[in-house]
Write a protein that holds these residues in place. Sequence first.
Motif, PDB file in Angstrom:
ATOM      1  N   GLU A 131      32.533  22.962  15.511  1.00  0.00           N
ATOM      2  CA  GLU A 131      32.561  22.200  14.264  1.00  0.00           C
ATOM      3  C   GLU A 131      33.730  22.590  13.366  1.00  0.00           C
ATOM      4  N   GLY A 132      34.435  23.678  13.682  1.00  0.00           N
ATOM      5  CA  GLY A 132      35.651  24.039  12.957  1.00  0.00           C
ATOM      6  C   GLY A 132      35.436  24.560  11.548  1.00  0.00           C
ATOM      7  N   ALA A 133      34.347  25.265  11.306  1.00  0.00           N
ATOM      8  CA  ALA A 133      34.013  25.693   9.944  1.00  0.00           C
ATOM      9  C   ALA A 133      34.731  26.959   9.487  1.00  0.00           C
ATOM     10  N   LEU A 134      35.254  27.748  10.420  1.00  0.00           N
ATOM     11  CA  LEU A 134      35.768  29.074  10.064  1.00  0.00           C
ATOM     12  C   LEU A 134      36.869  29.057   9.003  1.00  0.00           C
ATOM     13  N   PRO A 135      37.855  28.158   9.047  1.00  0.00           N
ATOM     14  CA  PRO A 135      38.892  28.186   8.001  1.00  0.00           C
ATOM     15  C   PRO A 135      38.334  28.029   6.586  1.00  0.00           C
ATOM     16  N   SER A 136      37.297  27.192   6.431  1.00  0.00           N
ATOM     17  CA  SER A 136      36.697  27.028   5.099  1.00  0.00           C
ATOM     18  C   SER A 136      36.072  28.324   4.612  1.00  0.00           C
ATOM     19  N   VAL A 137      35.421  29.031   5.528  1.00  0.00           N
ATOM     20  CA  VAL A 137      34.792  30.304   5.155  1.00  0.00           C
ATOM     21  C   VAL A 137      35.850  31.323   4.757  1.00  0.00           C
ATOM     22  N   VAL A 138      36.884  31.467   5.598  1.00  0.00           N
ATOM     23  CA  VAL A 138      37.959  32.426   5.289  1.00  0.00           C
ATOM     24  C   VAL A 138      38.677  32.008   4.010  1.00  0.00           C
ATOM     25  N   GLY A 139      38.906  30.695   3.849  1.00  0.00           N
ATOM     26  CA  GLY A 139      39.596  30.197   2.667  1.00  0.00           C
ATOM     27  C   GLY A 139      38.877  30.515   1.367  1.00  0.00           C
TER      28      GLY A 139
END
Length: 248
Positions: A177-185
């Motif tokens: 789902e590609g959620a990791l950048p939002s979390v890191v951001g």
Amino acid sequence: MLEEILKQIETGQLSAEAAAKQLATFENLGFAKVDHHRKKRQGSPEVIFGEGKTSTQIIDISRAMMAKKENILVTRVNKEKAEAIQRTLPDFQYHEIANLLFMMNSGEPVYSNGYIAIVCAGTSDLAVAEEAALTAEAYGLEVRRFYDVGVAGIHRLFAHIDEIRQATVSVVIAGMEGALPSVVGGLVSHPIIAVPTSIGYGANFQGLSALLTMLNSCASGISVVNIDNGFGGAYNAVLIHRLANKQK
């Protein structure tokens, strides 16, 4: 460079024909025009996209770049093609996970101030993550890898978050789902380059769902490159890191 060539022509040290060759901005190989001027324009030499090219074509382009003492990076090269190239050009180093060839022919400046973080969601995304990491290292940057820290076990990310926060820029790679950048951001104060991968089950649509998630992120400071484009993500990070070093 231009002034020096003109002086050599004036004093008879250099013929007009030789000067024209030195001033040529590209070299026509028939099937390809090798852009020798790119380093002057962009700060880094042309990169060879290996997918779709034959080993012979890559060898010929590489030889043209070697003659100009340029560092050579070849992306998207499978093992069979890489071995054929290395039989002719043994100075190439091949990185099988990243499908990447690299040859050092001139010294790239090493940026000793700071590092970039390569943050990868899962082991299945490693090919894209390593393409990014090795690209940044080829351009003289220190890279720190934080792998298998996806949101399904977010405590793994938190175990490294202090070190990630100290990076100049992070390249964050994720499929599904590609959620990791939002979390890191939402946890760091530096730019994030998000790289979606084609890893995932059917409704992932070969990375489209991850791409759309990253484009729709509510976290500020996130830029997104194309699906599986580890090279593109790393190149953007290199530019940001270079600018940050100029300001110090």
